[in-house]
Write a protein that holds these residues in place. Sequence first.
Motif, PDB file in Angstrom:
ATOM      1  N   VAL A 108       0.478  -1.275  -0.431  1.00 34.84           N
ATOM      2  CA  VAL A 108       0.038  -0.132   0.086  1.00 34.84           C
ATOM      3  C   VAL A 108       1.058   1.559   0.382  1.00 34.84           C
ATOM      4  O   VAL A 108       1.679   1.253   0.893  1.00 34.84           O
ATOM      5  CB  VAL A 108      -0.967  -0.420   1.317  1.00 34.84           C
ATOM      6  CG1 VAL A 108      -1.931   1.375   1.350  1.00 34.84           C
ATOM      7  CG2 VAL A 108      -1.924  -1.018   1.371  1.00 34.84           C
ATOM      8  N   ARG A 127       1.160   5.558  -1.819  1.00 31.39           N
ATOM      9  CA  ARG A 127       0.217   6.827  -2.058  1.00 31.39           C
ATOM     10  C   ARG A 127       1.063   7.153  -3.108  1.00 31.39           C
ATOM     11  O   ARG A 127       2.897   7.476  -2.685  1.00 31.39           O
ATOM     12  CB  ARG A 127       0.138   7.958  -0.979  1.00 31.39           C
ATOM     13  CG  ARG A 127      -0.901   8.347  -2.330  1.00 31.39           C
ATOM     14  CD  ARG A 127      -1.293  10.090  -0.865  1.00 31.39           C
ATOM     15  NE  ARG A 127      -2.658   8.498  -0.338  1.00 31.39           N
ATOM     16  CZ  ARG A 127      -4.035   8.322  -0.545  1.00 31.39           C
ATOM     17  NH1 ARG A 127      -4.513   9.129  -1.234  1.00 31.39           N
ATOM     18  NH2 ARG A 127      -4.565   8.470   0.874  1.00 31.39           N
ATOM     19  N   LEU A 143      -3.784   6.384  -3.419  1.00 30.04           N
ATOM     20  CA  LEU A 143      -3.712   5.452  -2.982  1.00 30.04           C
ATOM     21  C   LEU A 143      -3.717   3.767  -3.919  1.00 30.04           C
ATOM     22  O   LEU A 143      -4.603   3.581  -4.824  1.00 30.04           O
ATOM     23  CB  LEU A 143      -4.834   4.911  -2.452  1.00 30.04           C
ATOM     24  CG  LEU A 143      -4.637   3.937  -1.039  1.00 30.04           C
ATOM     25  CD1 LEU A 143      -3.201   4.468  -0.148  1.00 30.04           C
ATOM     26  CD2 LEU A 143      -5.647   4.096  -0.223  1.00 30.04           C
ATOM     27  N   LEU A 146     -10.222  -2.543   1.871  1.00 21.21           N
ATOM     28  CA  LEU A 146     -10.300  -1.112   1.552  1.00 21.21           C
ATOM     29  C   LEU A 146     -11.285  -0.717   2.726  1.00 21.21           C
ATOM     30  O   LEU A 146     -12.584  -1.456   2.382  1.00 21.21           O
ATOM     31  CB  LEU A 146     -11.339  -0.096   0.247  1.00 21.21           C
ATOM     32  CG  LEU A 146      -9.856  -0.449  -0.417  1.00 21.21           C
ATOM     33  CD1 LEU A 146     -10.800  -0.348  -1.828  1.00 21.21           C
ATOM     34  CD2 LEU A 146      -8.604   0.033  -0.412  1.00 21.21           C
ATOM     35  N   HIS A 147     -11.231   0.284   3.773  1.00 24.40           N
ATOM     36  CA  HIS A 147     -12.648   0.749   4.433  1.00 24.40           C
ATOM     37  C   HIS A 147     -12.653   2.400   3.844  1.00 24.40           C
ATOM     38  O   HIS A 147     -11.729   3.506   3.942  1.00 24.40           O
ATOM     39  CB  HIS A 147     -12.014   0.768   5.875  1.00 24.40           C
ATOM     40  CG  HIS A 147     -10.871  -0.231   6.419  1.00 24.40           C
ATOM     41  ND1 HIS A 147     -13.178  -0.517   6.936  1.00 24.40           N
ATOM     42  CD2 HIS A 147     -10.570  -1.188   6.580  1.00 24.40           C
ATOM     43  CE1 HIS A 147     -12.901  -2.331   7.490  1.00 24.40           C
ATOM     44  NE2 HIS A 147     -11.430  -2.069   7.135  1.00 24.40           N
ATOM     45  N   ARG A 152     -13.354   9.500   2.567  1.00 21.46           N
ATOM     46  CA  ARG A 152     -12.461   8.810   2.799  1.00 21.46           C
ATOM     47  C   ARG A 152     -12.352   7.378   2.754  1.00 21.46           C
ATOM     48  O   ARG A 152     -13.022   6.901   3.174  1.00 21.46           O
ATOM     49  CB  ARG A 152     -12.858   9.286   4.818  1.00 21.46           C
ATOM     50  CG  ARG A 152     -12.390  10.475   4.712  1.00 21.46           C
ATOM     51  CD  ARG A 152     -12.017  10.283   6.791  1.00 21.46           C
ATOM     52  NE  ARG A 152     -13.179   9.640   7.203  1.00 21.46           N
ATOM     53  CZ  ARG A 152     -13.436   9.810   8.343  1.00 21.46           C
ATOM     54  NH1 ARG A 152     -13.706  10.844   9.482  1.00 21.46           N
ATOM     55  NH2 ARG A 152     -14.558   8.885   9.292  1.00 21.46           N
ATOM     56  N   VAL A 153     -11.142   7.437   2.436  1.00 19.35           N
ATOM     57  CA  VAL A 153     -10.532   5.789   2.331  1.00 19.35           C
ATOM     58  C   VAL A 153      -9.037   5.028   3.305  1.00 19.35           C
ATOM     59  O   VAL A 153      -8.136   6.173   3.176  1.00 19.35           O
ATOM     60  CB  VAL A 153     -10.412   5.454   0.966  1.00 19.35           C
ATOM     61  CG1 VAL A 153      -9.385   5.841   0.131  1.00 19.35           C
ATOM     62  CG2 VAL A 153     -10.358   3.514   0.414  1.00 19.35           C
ATOM     63  N   SER A 154      -9.162   3.999   3.563  1.00 16.40           N
ATOM     64  CA  SER A 154      -7.878   3.412   4.371  1.00 16.40           C
ATOM     65  C   SER A 154      -7.941   2.196   3.250  1.00 16.40           C
ATOM     66  O   SER A 154      -8.768   1.626   3.364  1.00 16.40           O
ATOM     67  CB  SER A 154      -8.126   3.703   5.377  1.00 16.40           C
ATOM     68  OG  SER A 154      -8.998   2.894   5.827  1.00 16.40           O
ATOM     69  N   ALA A 155      -5.834   1.574   3.689  1.00 14.57           N
ATOM     70  CA  ALA A 155      -6.246   0.539   2.807  1.00 14.57           C
ATOM     71  C   ALA A 155      -5.287   0.019   3.891  1.00 14.57           C
ATOM     72  O   ALA A 155      -4.476   0.062   4.268  1.00 14.57           O
ATOM     73  CB  ALA A 155      -5.866   0.229   1.648  1.00 14.57           C
ATOM     74  N   ARG A 156      -5.488  -1.317   3.927  1.00 15.86           N
ATOM     75  CA  ARG A 156      -3.988  -2.003   4.319  1.00 15.86           C
ATOM     76  C   ARG A 156      -4.471  -3.919   3.958  1.00 15.86           C
ATOM     77  O   ARG A 156      -5.641  -4.105   3.006  1.00 15.86           O
ATOM     78  CB  ARG A 156      -4.535  -2.939   6.550  1.00 15.86           C
ATOM     79  CG  ARG A 156      -5.793  -4.093   6.568  1.00 15.86           C
ATOM     80  CD  ARG A 156      -6.048  -3.804   8.278  1.00 15.86           C
ATOM     81  NE  ARG A 156      -6.730  -4.844   7.780  1.00 15.86           N
ATOM     82  CZ  ARG A 156      -6.932  -6.149   8.894  1.00 15.86           C
ATOM     83  NH1 ARG A 156      -6.082  -6.132   9.643  1.00 15.86           N
ATOM     84  NH2 ARG A 156      -7.593  -6.621   8.871  1.00 15.86           N
TER      85      ARG A 156
END
Length: 164
Positions: free
Chosen positions: A108, A110, A115, A136-137, A142-146
């Motif tokens: 992951v 940027r 992203l 992805l959340h 808003r977005v986040s990844a793990r």
Amino acid sequence: MRIGLISDTHDLLRPEARKFLEGCDHIIHAGDIANAATLDAVARIAPLTVVRGNNDRGDWADSLPHSAVVSFDEVKVLVIHDLTELKIDLEELDAQVLVCGHSHKPGVERRQGVLVVNPGSAGRRRFKLPVALGELHVQGARVSARIVELDIPIATKPSPRKLR
């Protein structure tokens, strides 16, 4: 919203991967599925967006797109199999997230405001790379990844038996 990310299953949907994807609102498969049965099994877990990988051949794969765009809340996601085939600069991309596969290397990062997520390979292990998936959340814009590595031991070659 939880979006499951999977790639490079290569005809193997591990039980551990299936369990990780359960409860997702949507799943993105970034290609190299290898057969219709694996694709169908993933599609039974949650709604699915899928792209064709370089190993997806045959009648079952003919209708799979080489790229796809899907939106979740206010977040637009571009999906391709091989990042090297992206024909435009990331700055010009009309998406906040790019999901790809192919390299089997989970990550992951940027890049140029986008992203970029490679969930790695959830199928057969390649070299000593981990067996992994991602998620992805998304909430509004808003977005986040793990990345999540599955606890799959590295296969070792059996010791040769001594002849007597």
